[in-house]
Design a protein around this motif. Structure first.
Motif, PDB file in Angstrom:
ATOM      1  N   PHE A   1       0.861  -1.173   0.000  1.00  0.00           N
ATOM      2  CA  PHE A   1       0.000   0.000   0.000  1.00  0.00           C
ATOM      3  C   PHE A   1       0.897   1.221   0.000  1.00  0.00           C
ATOM      4  O   PHE A   1       1.799   1.337   0.822  1.00  0.00           O
TER       5      PHE A   1
ATOM      6  N   LYS B   1      -3.452   6.294   3.514  1.00  0.00           N
ATOM      7  CA  LYS B   1      -4.827   6.529   3.073  1.00  0.00           C
ATOM      8  C   LYS B   1      -5.381   5.309   2.346  1.00  0.00           C
ATOM      9  O   LYS B   1      -6.527   4.922   2.553  1.00  0.00           O
ATOM     10  N   LYS B   2      -4.579   4.676   1.504  1.00  0.00           N
ATOM     11  CA  LYS B   2      -5.030   3.473   0.802  1.00  0.00           C
ATOM     12  C   LYS B   2      -5.256   2.333   1.785  1.00  0.00           C
ATOM     13  O   LYS B   2      -6.199   1.565   1.640  1.00  0.00           O
TER      14      LYS B   2
ATOM     15  N   ALA C   1      -8.836   0.491   2.308  1.00  0.00           N
ATOM     16  CA  ALA C   1      -8.974  -0.962   2.173  1.00  0.00           C
ATOM     17  C   ALA C   1      -9.550  -1.575   3.447  1.00  0.00           C
ATOM     18  O   ALA C   1     -10.471  -2.396   3.395  1.00  0.00           O
TER      19      ALA C   1
END
Length: 193
Positions: free
Chosen positions: A140, A144-145, A149
């Motif tokens: 990642f 934020k990702k 997720a």
């Protein structure tokens, strides 16, 4: 010796109060349940209920917190890295927990916005999933990702269970858990199989 008797009586009384509340949730809307209703159903007086709880909200919160704690303890026993490639064991444990007290989970989850159980479970699961994703081989770029997720997976999973509790439950819980596990691992395409 006297200390143990008091402890057993306290445990027995609190259990009666909790069970009465659970029973009433199955029969009445949460907002229509009073402390008097709980006391009558538990065969204690109102003062006894107030000895242990400041009101219905505190009783509900204690039940929700106990369920979240049970979930966390069960999930933390898993080897998440081992189950990351095949998360079915995670769903099997969730199914086992739900089946252990189906009536209570059903009634708390049916409270929808009035209940914080879903929010508490999402927060707890999201942190666990984030921690495990950080340790995994999944790359990642940025937190934020990772947050997206983890939120997506946990909110989706719990939303499906909440929908199941509020439906006619014509799909067995074990089958539902298997389908969710497939979606988490393989995406929507898993439903085509």
């Amino acid at each position: 010796m006297e200390e143990k008797k008091i402890d057993r009586r306290v445990i027995k009384t609190k259990k009666a109060i909790r069970n009465a509340f659970i029973k009433l949730l199955a029969e009445k809307d949460y907002n229509d349940i009073s402390v008097k209703d709980i006391a009558d159903a538990a065969d204690v007086d109102r003062k006894t209920v107030y000895n242990y709880y400041s009101g219905i909200y505190e009783l509900r919160e204690e039940l929700e917190n106990d369920l979240v704690k049970l979930w966390n303890e069960s999930i933390q026993k898993l080897d998440f890295q081992k189950n990351f490639e095949n998360p079915q064991q995670i769903f099997d444990i969730l199914t086992e927990i739900i089946n252990s007290n189906l009536e209570l989970y059903s009634n708390l989850i049916k409270l929808d916005a009035k209940s914080y159980i879903i929010r508490k479970l999402v927060e707890s699961m999201t942190e666990l999933v984030k921690n495990e994703l950080e340790k995994s081989k999944v790359a990642f770029q940025g937190s934020k990702k990772l947050e997206i997720a983890a939120q997506f997976v946990t909110s989706g999973i719990l939303s499906v269970y909440q929908h199941w509790f509020n439906s006619d439950r014509n799909v067995p819980l074990e089958e539902l858990s298997k389908e969710i596990g497939g979606i988490v691992l393989y995406g929507i395409k898993s439903l085509e199989r």
